[in-house]
Scaffold this active site. Structure first.
Site, PDB file in Angstrom:
ATOM      1  N   CYS A 112       0.845  -1.204  -0.086  1.00 24.88           N
ATOM      2  CA  CYS A 112       0.183   0.148   0.073  1.00 24.88           C
ATOM      3  C   CYS A 112       0.919   1.116  -0.129  1.00 24.88           C
ATOM      4  CB  CYS A 112      -0.889  -0.079   1.397  1.00 24.88           C
ATOM      5  SG  CYS A 112      -1.907   1.303   1.140  1.00 24.88           S
ATOM      6  N   CYS A 211      -6.510  -4.206   7.055  1.00 22.14           N
ATOM      7  CA  CYS A 211      -7.551  -3.275   7.202  1.00 22.14           C
ATOM      8  C   CYS A 211      -8.509  -3.797   6.159  1.00 22.14           C
ATOM      9  CB  CYS A 211      -7.306  -1.947   6.708  1.00 22.14           C
ATOM     10  SG  CYS A 211      -6.690  -1.652   4.912  1.00 22.14           S
TER      11      CYS A 211
END
Length: 376
Positions: A112, A211
Site C-alpha cells: 500500500c 484493514c
C-alpha cells in the site's frame, strides 16, 4: 548541516494523508504548526467501506473518514476525500490474494505504501502543485549536504516503521514528510498531545490487522475468493499426515491449526516448512528444519543509490521483527543474502529490508530460501 523536510525553513504546500487515526492526525497538526500550508486528504480505499474493519485505526471505513474530517476541522485545514478504491483493489487486494495463491506470504501494508500512498497519492499531489505528502509513519528523512536524501529509522525504535517504507526511492523521499519520526515520545505521549490539541481520535485504539479483512479471518477471506482446494499435508519424506482445504491458508513457520492427528516420532511440535501450489501440498517438519542460512530476493528498490559489490548490513524480515547480521550482494538484478546466524520463519513473498546503521539501504521481495541441514 542536515535537516529533515519538516524542519525546512521554507514553508511548503503539503498534502497530509489522514487515515482517521491518532498518528496521522498529530502529524498533520505538527506540519500545520510548523508553518506549512496543509491540506488533509482521506483515501477512500473500498467500494463498500461498510465491509472494512471498524472500531480501530484503519484506513478505509466510513468511521475513519469521519474521524479524519473532524480532526482536519479542529486543526483548521481544508479536507477532501479521494477515491482510490479501484487502484487499491488492483494493486493491494488482488496482489494479496494472488501472492497467497502462489504459495507466497505478502505484506499488504508495504504494498500500500509503495503503490498507493507514495505512488498514486504522491503523483496526484505533485500534479496538483503540492510539494510533499505528510503521513503519520514513524521514520525520518535526512537531507544531506549535497541534497541527496536518506531514510532512517525513527528516533524511538519501539515505534519504528521504516520497514514498511523500505520500498520508497529517492524521488519519493524528496517529497515525503514524517513529522513523528524524530521525536522521542511514547505512544501515550502522542495520545496526550492529540488530546491537548482537541483531537477526538486521541483515545482511538490502534489496529495491527489487515484493514481490508473485516473480521480478521485471513484464511476465510482467501477461501471466499479462491475456493476450497483439498490437498495433502506431508512430512519431509512425503508421507501423508493429514489433509487441508487450501494450501493458501498456511504460512511458513506456522504451528497451530495443522490438524495432524499423528504425533511426530520425537513427540515435538511440527511446523509448516513448505507450501507447494503446484501439487497443492503443505510440508511440515521439526523446528530445526526452518533454519535459513541464505536467500535470494527480487524486485529490489533502493532508498538512494544501489549498493555495489558485497556488503555487510543488518536486515529486517518482518514489520515487527528484530535485526539480523547479513552479507548481501546485488548480482544481475537479484539480491543474494547470507545470514551470519540461521534465522527461522522466512517465507517467499516477504520483504527483506537492509539497513546500514539506522539508514534504510533498500528492500527486495524474497524469492527463494536456503535451508540449513535439518537435525536428524
Amino acid at each position: 548541516m542536515t535537516e529533515t523536510p519538516q524542519r525546512a525553513q521554507r514553508p511548503l504546500r503539503v498534502l497530509a494523508a489522514m487515515s482517521g487515526g491518532v498518528d496521522s492526525a498529530v502529524a498533520a497538526a505538527r506540519a500545520a504548526e510548523a508553518g506549512h500550508d496543509v491540506t488533509g486528504v482521506h483515501l477512500a480505499l473500498s467500494a463498500n467501506p461498510q465491509s472494512f474493519r471498524t472500531g480501530a485505526r484503519g484506513c478505509c471505513t466510513i468511521e475513519d473518514s469521519r474521524d479524519a474530517r473532524r480532526a482536519a476541522d479542529v486543526i483548521g485545514i481544508p479536507f477532501y476525500v479521494w477515491d482510490l478504491a479501484e487502484r487499491f483493489r488492483e494493486d493491494v487486494v488482488e496482489d494479496f490474494v494472488a501472492e497467497y495463491e502462489a504459495g507466497r506470504t505478502p505484506n499488504p501494508c508495504l504494498r500500500c505504501n509503495e503503490k498507493i500512498k507514495f505512488a498514486a497519492l504522491l503523483d496526484k499531489a505533485l500534479a496538483l502543485g503540492f510539494d510533499a505528502v505528510v503521513t503519520g509513519h514513524y521514520a525520518t528523512v535526512v537531507v544531506n549536504d549535497d541534497g541527496t536524501r536518506e531514510l532512517h529509522r525513527a528516533s524511538d525504535m519501539a515505534k519504528d516503521q521504516s520497514y514498511v517504507l523500505g520500498v520508497l526511492d529517492e524521488r519519493q523521499l524528496a517529497h515525503a514528510m514524517f513529522p513523528l519520526g524524530d521525536t522521542l515520545t511514547t505512544k501515550e505521549e502522542i495520545r496526550a498531545e492529540a488530546e491537548l490539541r482537541g483531537l477526538a481520535v486521541a483515545k482511538k485504539p490502534d489496529s495491527h490487522d489487515i484493514c481490508f479483512i473485516a473480521d480478521g479471518d485471513t484464511q476465510g477471506f482467501l477461501a471466499a475468493r479462491l475456493g476450497k482446494a483439498e490437498g495433502d499435508i506431508v512430512d519431509e519424506s512425503g508421507a501423508v499426515l493429514g489433509s487441508h482445504e487450501g494450501a493458501y491458508g498456511y504460512t511458513i513457520g506456522q504451528r497451530k491449526g495443522l490438524r495432524i492427528g499423528t504425533p511426530a516420532p520425537d513427540g515435538k511440535p511440527r511446523y509448516v516448512l513448505d507450501i507447494s501450489p503446484v501439487d497443492n501440498t503443505v510440508t511440515v517438519g521439526p523446528a530445526a528444519a526452518l533454519d535459513v542460512t541464505g536467500l535470494t530476493a527480487i524486485k529490489p528498490r533502493w532508498c538512494g543509490l544501489a549498493p555495489t559489490g558485497p556488503g555487510t548490513y543488518t536486515a529486517q524480515l518482518r514489520a515487527h521483527g528484530g535485526e539480523t547480521e547479513v552479507t548481501a550482494e546485488l548480482v544481475d538484478g537479484t539480491l543474494n543474502v547470507s545470514f551470519d546466524e540461521p534465522v527461522r520463519g522466512v517465507a517467499p513473498g516477504q520483504a527483506i529490508v537492509l539497513y546500514d546503521g539506522t539508514r534504510v539501504v533498500g528492500s527486495a521481495t524474497i524469492a527463494t530460501t536456503e535451508r540449513a541441514t535439518a537435525a536428524v
